[in-house]
Every structure is written in structure tokens, then in C-alpha cells.
Design a protein around this motif. Sequence first.
Motif, PDB file in Angstrom:
ATOM      1  N   VAL A  20       4.374  -5.266  -3.086  1.00 30.51           N
ATOM      2  CA  VAL A  20       3.503  -4.313  -2.395  1.00 30.51           C
ATOM      3  C   VAL A  20       2.763  -3.483  -3.443  1.00 30.51           C
ATOM      4  O   VAL A  20       3.370  -2.944  -4.371  1.00 30.51           O
ATOM      5  CB  VAL A  20       4.306  -3.451  -1.389  1.00 30.51           C
ATOM      6  CG1 VAL A  20       5.501  -2.779  -2.024  1.00 30.51           C
ATOM      7  CG2 VAL A  20       3.426  -2.402  -0.739  1.00 30.51           C
ATOM      8  N   LEU A  21       1.441  -3.473  -3.318  1.00 29.63           N
ATOM      9  CA  LEU A  21       0.601  -2.725  -4.259  1.00 29.63           C
ATOM     10  C   LEU A  21       0.149  -1.437  -3.595  1.00 29.63           C
ATOM     11  O   LEU A  21      -0.353  -1.450  -2.458  1.00 29.63           O
ATOM     12  CB  LEU A  21      -0.630  -3.548  -4.645  1.00 29.63           C
ATOM     13  CG  LEU A  21      -0.362  -4.920  -5.282  1.00 29.63           C
ATOM     14  CD1 LEU A  21      -1.681  -5.646  -5.556  1.00 29.63           C
ATOM     15  CD2 LEU A  21       0.442  -4.784  -6.572  1.00 29.63           C
ATOM     16  N   SER A  22       0.344  -0.306  -4.270  1.00 32.11           N
ATOM     17  CA  SER A  22      -0.209   0.944  -3.745  1.00 32.11           C
ATOM     18  C   SER A  22      -1.676   1.017  -4.175  1.00 32.11           C
ATOM     19  O   SER A  22      -2.093   0.358  -5.126  1.00 32.11           O
ATOM     20  CB  SER A  22       0.590   2.147  -4.244  1.00 32.11           C
ATOM     21  OG  SER A  22       0.711   2.124  -5.635  1.00 32.11           O
ATOM     22  N   THR A  23      -2.447   1.805  -3.438  1.00 26.33           N
ATOM     23  CA  THR A  23      -3.903   1.771  -3.625  1.00 26.33           C
ATOM     24  C   THR A  23      -4.472   3.161  -3.931  1.00 26.33           C
ATOM     25  O   THR A  23      -3.782   4.173  -3.858  1.00 26.33           O
ATOM     26  CB  THR A  23      -4.586   1.248  -2.343  1.00 26.33           C
ATOM     27  OG1 THR A  23      -4.408   2.240  -1.310  1.00 26.33           O
ATOM     28  CG2 THR A  23      -4.003  -0.081  -1.886  1.00 26.33           C
ATOM     29  N   SER A  24      -5.774   3.153  -4.216  1.00 28.15           N
ATOM     30  CA  SER A  24      -6.480   4.404  -4.494  1.00 28.15           C
ATOM     31  C   SER A  24      -6.759   5.192  -3.209  1.00 28.15           C
ATOM     32  O   SER A  24      -7.176   6.342  -3.272  1.00 28.15           O
ATOM     33  CB  SER A  24      -7.800   4.096  -5.206  1.00 28.15           C
ATOM     34  OG  SER A  24      -8.533   3.126  -4.460  1.00 28.15           O
ATOM     35  N   GLY A  45      -1.987   4.548   0.340  1.00 25.50           N
ATOM     36  CA  GLY A  45      -1.892   3.401   1.245  1.00 25.50           C
ATOM     37  C   GLY A  45      -1.443   2.184   0.461  1.00 25.50           C
ATOM     38  O   GLY A  45      -1.308   2.225  -0.764  1.00 25.50           O
ATOM     39  N   LYS A  46      -1.218   1.060   1.178  1.00 26.76           N
ATOM     40  CA  LYS A  46      -0.624  -0.112   0.510  1.00 26.76           C
ATOM     41  C   LYS A  46      -1.306  -1.422   0.915  1.00 26.76           C
ATOM     42  O   LYS A  46      -2.010  -1.498   1.930  1.00 26.76           O
ATOM     43  CB  LYS A  46       0.870  -0.192   0.837  1.00 26.76           C
ATOM     44  CG  LYS A  46       1.214  -0.175   2.343  1.00 26.76           C
ATOM     45  CD  LYS A  46       0.781  -1.401   3.127  1.00 26.76           C
ATOM     46  CE  LYS A  46       0.839  -1.203   4.623  1.00 26.76           C
ATOM     47  NZ  LYS A  46       0.114  -2.243   5.367  1.00 26.76           N
ATOM     48  N   VAL A  47      -1.054  -2.433   0.082  1.00 23.67           N
ATOM     49  CA  VAL A  47      -1.395  -3.815   0.426  1.00 23.67           C
ATOM     50  C   VAL A  47      -0.151  -4.656   0.150  1.00 23.67           C
ATOM     51  O   VAL A  47       0.346  -4.676  -0.983  1.00 23.67           O
ATOM     52  CB  VAL A  47      -2.569  -4.352  -0.437  1.00 23.67           C
ATOM     53  CG1 VAL A  47      -2.811  -5.832  -0.154  1.00 23.67           C
ATOM     54  CG2 VAL A  47      -3.832  -3.543  -0.176  1.00 23.67           C
ATOM     55  N   LEU A  48       0.379  -5.311   1.179  1.00 25.88           N
ATOM     56  CA  LEU A  48       1.525  -6.207   0.980  1.00 25.88           C
ATOM     57  C   LEU A  48       0.960  -7.566   0.585  1.00 25.88           C
ATOM     58  O   LEU A  48       0.412  -8.291   1.407  1.00 25.88           O
ATOM     59  CB  LEU A  48       2.367  -6.325   2.258  1.00 25.88           C
ATOM     60  CG  LEU A  48       3.648  -7.155   2.132  1.00 25.88           C
ATOM     61  CD1 LEU A  48       4.638  -6.518   1.154  1.00 25.88           C
ATOM     62  CD2 LEU A  48       4.315  -7.353   3.492  1.00 25.88           C
ATOM     63  N   MET A  49       1.057  -7.872  -0.712  1.00 22.92           N
ATOM     64  CA  MET A  49       0.433  -9.094  -1.233  1.00 22.92           C
ATOM     65  C   MET A  49       1.268 -10.335  -0.907  1.00 22.92           C
ATOM     66  O   MET A  49       0.740 -11.381  -0.558  1.00 22.92           O
ATOM     67  CB  MET A  49       0.235  -8.948  -2.750  1.00 22.92           C
ATOM     68  CG  MET A  49      -0.759  -9.939  -3.302  1.00 22.92           C
ATOM     69  SD  MET A  49      -1.334  -9.488  -4.942  1.00 22.92           S
ATOM     70  CE  MET A  49       0.057  -9.928  -5.940  1.00 22.92           C
TER      71      MET A  49
END
Length: 511
Positions: A30-34, A11-15
Amino acid sequence: MLIYSVASAPGKVLMTGGYLILERPNSGIVLSTSARFFAVVKPIYEDVKPESWARSWSDVKLTSPQLSRESMYELSRKHLILQCVSSSESRNPFVENAIQYTVAAAHATFDENKKDALDKLLLQGLDITILGCNDFYSYRNQIEALGLPLTPEALATLPPFTSITFNSEESNGGNCKPEVAKTGLGSSAAMTTAVVAALLHYLGVVNLSTSSEDQHQQNKNSMDLDIVHMIAQSAHCIAQGKVGSGFDVSSAVYGSQRYVRFSPEVLSAAQAAVKGVPLDEVIRNILNGKWDHERTEFSLPPLMTLLLGEPGTGGSSTPSMVGAVKKWQKADPEKSQETWRKLAEANSELETQLNMLRKLAKEHWDAYKCVIDSCSRLKPAKWMEGVTEPIKEAVVKALLKARNAMLDIRNQMRTMGEAAGIPIEPESQTQLLDATMDMEGVLLAGVPGAGGFDAVFAVTLGDSSGNMINAWSSHNTLALLVREDPRGVCLESGDPRCREITSAVSSVNIK
């Protein structure tokens, strides 16, 4: 021959880049997540019965244990179209399109020899299971119903791949379909990417590496990842009914990055499929298309932690918010262009400062670590106190400039929300974010992506996240177990349900 194939995608977080990322040449971080979505692919039947070769279709079984759903399909061997033969209530357009486009990609790229092996695999049937980490879904209601505190420790007591309940209050009788409460991590993009990757690998179109293989091996597989990316973007866009920016699929495939979208025309071939153009022809056009997206590797500087919080006010509808912003752009082009220009500048400044901090960490590790440790225990106003060494001063200046850039981003996002008449950073979120950014050791806080009530994020320094998690809990905000993980899609060594049981026991201790 492969007995099964398991792939996972994050999943992702668009910072940064909310709204702007929809238009080239604006970029977003965009940071990918655990949080990962898993797809398990195996045959339904051990052998192909002689009479099966005369059949014009293959059996496909799709299981989603968390939703207690199982669907059966028939896949036309000639036209590659999937037809649901069980109850149509449980349709999943993302997975359906992923299956059709992936099988079509195998057909389009294989020579006659390989097509015989492909036919055999398809006649054995495709048994596909999809599983999403708990982090994709909201379990606030369950935690509150159990009388547990709003803490990550309470979340960690839930079994891996816990059943998902529907928001029954959303369905007021009639045909209103109840929605699953989500945390805004891009579950549909991660799910689509995992299914495409697992199927492409199972059918022999690509040869992906496992998460444990070294970087050199992964670089060798970059062409394979590009194929996964093109097929997943196409399937995801068709399932959504529109050509989005694609940042969520890109991060699901390649991991954390700085992203500039592709020109929407590249997927006009995929849209032609909806109008009846044969699917293998469509796939050839997609694979040979001019994909002009840009991605640069990106990850948070060392000793920084990404945290996500769920304020518990229910998810927002991104499409309707995007629609409102587009309407405002048409109605007031001058003001909207000015706001977008300032927002793009602030996004660029934050990116510059984070890259500077990565550079300083690489070249002056001891000084960098010393500053991060010190700032993690102080409120931002005191970070510069007593700092005299030039290198340490440079680290603190970059930290403070990054904070100011984030404040500027939030300011411009609020301006845009007010002008468009939508809650991009609602008042309740503003109060929470202001309080968060004033805590010891907090570098950044904001609303990810398109904003709204979905979630908040923060980036903390050193070991300061524990205090912030407790503070969020007192603000009725549940800190999730998600962290940044820069890895993209990869193969897994087995069914995650076997592994998760042991790893969940060992990971209950939360830092």
C-alpha cells in the motif's frame, strides 16, 4: 497550553493485495499519497465560565467547509457519548466515533491531575474542522462543464479545498441520499486518522512530530503513532459497521508499507462498546490488545512515478464486490484457493523485483540511473536492446520481471472477477491498461485495491509521465495530481487553508 492542533493523514493506493489482504497471512503493498486530509482542533470558548463546571456535557462543533456543513453536538462528560443537537442529515459517523474514542483514550490513560486539565479543555468546547485535498474527490464534471481539457493542468486551476457537489442523479427522489463522487483514495480512513491524531495531540495524550522533523524524532514517537493507529482503527471499524483489513488506516498512520492485517478478534472490544460496555473500559482493552498486524517499510524505487487516472465511469461499491468474492470462495473452494495461491505468488514476485530495484539503485546508482533514463524513452520490448554490462542487465531484467508479475496479477484478478461475476478489471479498463503498459517508459499499470471502475494506476520511469498523461486524456481518462508520498500522519504548523493558497500558485506547473 495548546491554542490549536492541526494534523494531516494521507490517502492510499493498494498496489497489490486486493481481496487477499482481507485474510492473514496474505500481504499487500500500500502506497501513501500526496493527497492529505486535515483536521483542525481548537477551543470554542476562550475561557471556562465558573458555572460551566456544573454542566454534565461539553459542546462540540464539527465543520466541513467543502460540504457547507456544520453540526453541533453535546459530549457527555460522564459517559463520553456524543449526541447530535443540530440537524441529523449531516451526520458523519467516522468523525463522531473518532471524537468519542479519542476522548475516552484520554480518560483511560490520564491520572487525576491530568484529568482536571482535560476537563478544562473539554469545557472550553471542541471546534473541529475537516478538510480534504481535492484529489480525494472527482471534479471531472466541473472540468467538463467549464469546457476545460481532461488534464492535470485543468485540475490545478481549481482552488484548494474546492466545494464538493453531490451526484444528484444518484438520488431518485425519496430518501435516497446523494453520494459524493470520490477517486478511491480512502478518504474515510485518512479523515478518521487526521481527526484522531489532531485530538490526541490537542488533549495531550500523544506528542506527534511535524512533517519536517527528522527521522530520529519520528522514531521516538512510534509509541504515540501506535496509539493513534489503535484508536483510528477502532473508530473506523465501528463507523463502517464491520472489521475490515485496516490497510487504509495503517497507511494513513505510518505511510507506505507492506501490510499484513491484524486478527479481527483484536477489535471485539470495540464491538462490545456498541453493546453498551463503558467506553473507557473498552479503550483500555483496545490499547492493551494483541495487535498482530505486520508492516514493513516500503516505497517505490527511485526515479519512478506513481500516477492515478480517473476513467470517469463512477466509483464502484467495494463492500458488494468483496461480498461477491466471498460467496464464490464458499461455492467453489478448490478453484478459488488455486486462484488465490497464484495471485499471492504474483504479488510476492512483484514485491521481490521492486525491492531488488531499490537495492540495485542503492548499490549501483550510476548504472541504475542510466538504465531508467534509457528505458523511459523506449517501449518495453526494446529495453534490453544494446545492454551488455552485467549490472545494467540486472536492472533491465528486474524491470521486465516486475512487468510480467503485474501482467500475471491482472490475469488472476480478471479470472477471479469472471468467476465471482463482478467487474474487477472491466473490459474498458483492460483496454486502457493494455494501451498504457505498451507506452514508452511505463513499467506497470493496473486497477488498485478491489478494482472496478474507480480508478487506474500506472508507474512510469524517469520523465516519461508527460506522454502518458496526454495519452490518458485522449482515452477519456483524467490523470490526477496525486503522487506517492511515503509519509504517514503528522502535525502541521497551521491551518492548511492559509498555506495552500500560496503553494497552489507555485505548483500549477505540472511535470
